[in-house]
Structures are given as C-alpha cells and as structure tokens.
Write a protein that holds these residues in place. Sequence first.
Motif, short mmCIF file in Angstrom:
data_model
loop_
_atom_site.label_atom_id
_atom_site.label_comp_id
_atom_site.label_asym_id
_atom_site.label_seq_id
_atom_site.Cartn_x
_atom_site.Cartn_y
_atom_site.Cartn_z
N LYS A 23 -45.70 -131.91 -62.83
CA LYS A 23 -46.81 -131.07 -62.37
C LYS A 23 -46.29 -129.85 -61.62
O LYS A 23 -46.79 -128.73 -61.80
CB LYS A 23 -47.75 -131.85 -61.46
CG LYS A 23 -48.62 -132.84 -62.19
CD LYS A 23 -49.52 -133.58 -61.20
CE LYS A 23 -50.40 -134.59 -61.88
NZ LYS A 23 -51.25 -135.32 -60.92
N TRP B 210 -44.78 -127.37 -64.04
CA TRP B 210 -45.83 -126.64 -64.75
C TRP B 210 -46.46 -125.58 -63.85
O TRP B 210 -46.76 -124.47 -64.30
CB TRP B 210 -46.91 -127.59 -65.27
CG TRP B 210 -47.96 -126.82 -65.98
CD1 TRP B 210 -49.23 -126.59 -65.58
CD2 TRP B 210 -47.80 -126.11 -67.21
NE1 TRP B 210 -49.88 -125.78 -66.47
CE2 TRP B 210 -49.02 -125.46 -67.48
CE3 TRP B 210 -46.75 -125.94 -68.09
CZ2 TRP B 210 -49.21 -124.68 -68.61
CZ3 TRP B 210 -46.95 -125.15 -69.22
CH2 TRP B 210 -48.17 -124.54 -69.45
N ASP C 120 -46.97 -121.58 -64.48
CA ASP C 120 -48.28 -120.95 -64.30
C ASP C 120 -48.20 -119.75 -63.37
O ASP C 120 -48.81 -118.71 -63.63
CB ASP C 120 -49.27 -121.99 -63.77
CG ASP C 120 -50.71 -121.60 -64.01
OD1 ASP C 120 -51.01 -121.01 -65.07
OD2 ASP C 120 -51.54 -121.89 -63.12
N ASN D 257 -56.23 -123.63 -70.99
CA ASN D 257 -56.20 -124.68 -69.96
C ASN D 257 -55.12 -125.73 -70.19
O ASN D 257 -54.46 -126.13 -69.25
CB ASN D 257 -57.57 -125.36 -69.86
CG ASN D 257 -58.63 -124.41 -69.35
OD1 ASN D 257 -58.38 -123.66 -68.43
ND2 ASN D 257 -59.79 -124.44 -69.96
N THR D 258 -54.96 -126.20 -71.41
CA THR D 258 -53.99 -127.27 -71.65
C THR D 258 -52.61 -126.68 -71.90
O THR D 258 -52.46 -125.48 -72.17
CB THR D 258 -54.41 -128.10 -72.88
OG1 THR D 258 -54.31 -127.28 -74.05
CG2 THR D 258 -55.82 -128.66 -72.73
N VAL D 259 -51.59 -127.52 -71.83
CA VAL D 259 -50.22 -127.07 -72.07
C VAL D 259 -50.12 -126.46 -73.47
O VAL D 259 -49.54 -125.39 -73.64
CB VAL D 259 -49.22 -128.24 -71.91
CG1 VAL D 259 -47.83 -127.83 -72.36
CG2 VAL D 259 -49.18 -128.72 -70.47
N LYS D 260 -50.72 -127.12 -74.45
CA LYS D 260 -50.66 -126.61 -75.83
C LYS D 260 -51.39 -125.28 -75.96
O LYS D 260 -50.91 -124.37 -76.62
CB LYS D 260 -51.24 -127.64 -76.81
CG LYS D 260 -50.37 -128.85 -77.00
CD LYS D 260 -49.08 -128.48 -77.67
CE LYS D 260 -48.21 -129.70 -77.88
NZ LYS D 260 -46.85 -129.39 -78.23
N ASP D 261 -52.57 -125.15 -75.35
CA ASP D 261 -53.32 -123.89 -75.41
C ASP D 261 -52.55 -122.77 -74.72
O ASP D 261 -52.48 -121.64 -75.23
CB ASP D 261 -54.70 -124.04 -74.75
CG ASP D 261 -55.66 -124.89 -75.54
OD1 ASP D 261 -55.38 -125.16 -76.73
OD2 ASP D 261 -56.69 -125.31 -74.96
N ASP E 224 -46.40 -133.19 -72.44
CA ASP E 224 -46.07 -132.33 -73.57
C ASP E 224 -44.98 -131.34 -73.18
O ASP E 224 -45.00 -130.81 -72.07
CB ASP E 224 -47.30 -131.53 -74.02
CG ASP E 224 -48.37 -132.42 -74.64
OD1 ASP E 224 -48.01 -133.43 -75.27
OD2 ASP E 224 -49.57 -132.10 -74.49
#
Length: 184
Positions: A34, A37, A41, A83-87, A168
């Motif tokens: 977290k 990430w 961000d 919002n998501t890691v993939k997005d 991910d």
Amino acid sequence: MDWILIIGIIIVILLIVFIISLYNGLVKAKNRVKNAWAQIDVQLNRRADLIPNLIETVKGYAAHEKTIFDDVTKARSGLMNANTVKDIEEANNNLSGTLKTLFAVAENYPDLKANENFKELQKQLAETEDKIAYSRQFYNDTVYKYNNKCQTFPSNLFANMFGFKEADFFEVAGEARTVPKVEF
C-alpha cells in the motif's frame, strides 16, 4: 508428568508465537505494498499537475497542434479518474505515449526549446518520470515479496485463512515501449 505438561505448554506457546509472526509478516508486507502504491500515486499526481503548465507553454509556440493538446488533456483526465491498479496502469501508459508525442512536436520549434519556462517544466517532468520509474520498480519489488508470502508454505495457509489476496504488478503496455512517430 509435570515435564510433559511443561513441554506441551511450551510447544503451544511456540506455535502461537509462530502463527502471530506469520500473520504480522503478512500484514507488514501488505502495508508495504500500500505504501509503495501511495508513492507511485504521489508522483503520478505531481506529473499530472505539471502537464497543464507544460501544455500552456507549448501552446504559444505550436497553436496549430491542437489535437496533441487534446490528446494529452484526455490522457491526463483518464489518469486522474482511474482507481484500480490496472486502470491507473493503462491510463499512465496512455499518458506516457501522448507526452512522448508532445515532446516530439516540441522538437520542431527551436524557440520553444530555448524558452526557460519550457526547459524548466521539461526538466521537472523528466525528474518526475524518473521518480515514477523508480516508484514502479519499488512497488513491483514489494508486490513480488508480498505475493511470495501469500503463495509460499506455510504462510499461504494463513494468507488464505485471513483473506490476504495477491496484489497486481504495475506493468507497462507494449505500445508504451515504442517511440511515437510524428509526421507533418
């Protein structure tokens, strides 16, 4: 008889300590993911904040390149709304591609390349891109370690029992690896 009871109690205590240690290790690894990430961000937001200034600087020199500015603006908006890691990964790759195109266009304007505002913004954006690359690498290393904890025995038993899910990786899309082609 007393020795057997003492040995049994010691074994139970050691087993409890072992389980607590595994659980705490999983929690710490998940929190590292977290945190890693969050660092990505921060850098992505910094880049998104620099882009409008860069676009305004380039617009003055390349007013007829409107589609490029629109593409960069759309890509930035896509990143801000992901919002998501993939997005976020997909939006980031899209933005990286459009920024390459923007800089390729800027190469055709010698006065722009000499402009101090442009040079400073380009330098800050390059530094931010380096930080993003480092943050991605750190995030993926952290995910690798966390996923290993979730998959290897015996911690995988407790990961499944306590609901720890694999994270991910942040991957670069194939098209983000190519150099953009700019034609006039």
